[in-house]
Design an enzyme around this catalytic site. Sequence first.
Site, mmCIF file in Angstrom:
data_model
loop_
_atom_site.group_PDB
_atom_site.id
_atom_site.type_symbol
_atom_site.label_atom_id
_atom_site.label_comp_id
_atom_site.label_asym_id
_atom_site.label_seq_id
_atom_site.Cartn_x
_atom_site.Cartn_y
_atom_site.Cartn_z
ATOM 1 N N ASP A 64 -0.524 -11.639 -21.181
ATOM 2 C CA ASP A 64 -0.245 -12.499 -20.038
ATOM 3 C C ASP A 64 1.247 -12.385 -19.734
ATOM 4 O OD1 ASP A 64 0.301 -14.538 -18.235
ATOM 5 O OD2 ASP A 64 -0.937 -16.025 -19.252
ATOM 6 N N ASN A 91 2.922 -5.254 -10.333
ATOM 7 C CA ASN A 91 1.767 -5.452 -9.460
ATOM 8 C C ASN A 91 1.042 -6.778 -9.698
ATOM 9 O OD1 ASN A 91 -0.705 -4.592 -7.799
ATOM 10 N ND2 ASN A 91 -1.566 -4.843 -9.865
ATOM 11 N N TYR A 155 2.336 -19.003 -1.096
ATOM 12 C CA TYR A 155 2.058 -17.619 -1.492
ATOM 13 C C TYR A 155 2.972 -16.672 -0.724
ATOM 14 C CZ TYR A 155 -0.148 -13.039 -1.489
ATOM 15 O OH TYR A 155 -0.376 -11.691 -1.571
ATOM 16 N N ALA A 157 5.792 -17.314 0.572
ATOM 17 C CA ALA A 157 7.174 -17.514 0.128
ATOM 18 C C ALA A 157 7.463 -16.744 -1.160
ATOM 19 C CB ALA A 157 7.447 -19.004 -0.086
ATOM 20 N N LYS A 159 6.119 -13.913 -2.031
ATOM 21 C CA LYS A 159 6.223 -12.497 -1.693
ATOM 22 C C LYS A 159 7.503 -12.219 -0.912
ATOM 23 C CE LYS A 159 2.525 -11.033 -3.722
ATOM 24 N NZ LYS A 159 2.659 -10.154 -4.913
#
Length: 254
Positions: A64, A91, A155, A157, A159
Amino acid sequence: MSSSTPLHFSDRVAIVTGAGSGIGQATAIALAASGAHVLGVGRRQEALEETARAHSNIAVLSSDVCEEGAADKIVSTAVERWGRLDLLVNNAGIAALMPLAETDRAVITNLFELNVTAPSLLAHAALPHLRDSSGSIVNVSSTYGHRPLAGGAHYAATKSALEQLTRSWALELAPEGVRVNAIAPGPTATDVLTAAGLPEDTVTQIRAGERERIPTGRLGAPKDIADWIVRIADPQGTYVTGQILTIDGGLELS
């Protein structure tokens, strides 16, 4: 891959997070096919083993990326196995649809932990080795890293933050020979919406709406994105850094 295809990553070493499915899995396979030794990282051992079976150049590590010490463990695993590190592909990430009226602190924290903090710590851990190899980092953003997403602002924000990290790291590290770029996929046929907890009928409805808005008339396939990650990370592309390359079938034009 045909024997005439140049193996630009021959004897080079890459780490790919989120390698158990979707874009991460496709990227691990594409890099391995181009000659790289790949450490595929993810939380699901069974999914990672499926990725590893696709090519003999892929080894896997169940981890994790948000856990304390994970970044150092991941990087040291690759370096101890192969003696170097040339590429980090950040990724792994999560999506969340959360209108402002339904704002939840835990959702915000989880989004930033996986989409911003974990890539930062992995880049930090990888940096000494990337300096040695004149390597590169590829961050996986989203078309919503630079366009608004109603109902998914947090979400988007995360990226957007990842894209700004990309540009800033590129500027900071260019004198040391380390390149940093990002790929920003548009809607892609992965399980990201299902993983976000959306019911299948909602996912189907969202995908249909996205497909209608994409000028090329289809969702992206993971391989569409993986091929561009491999291209922008190509060790021969030493003059390309600080770029955000959007792969979205022309969605930004609509």
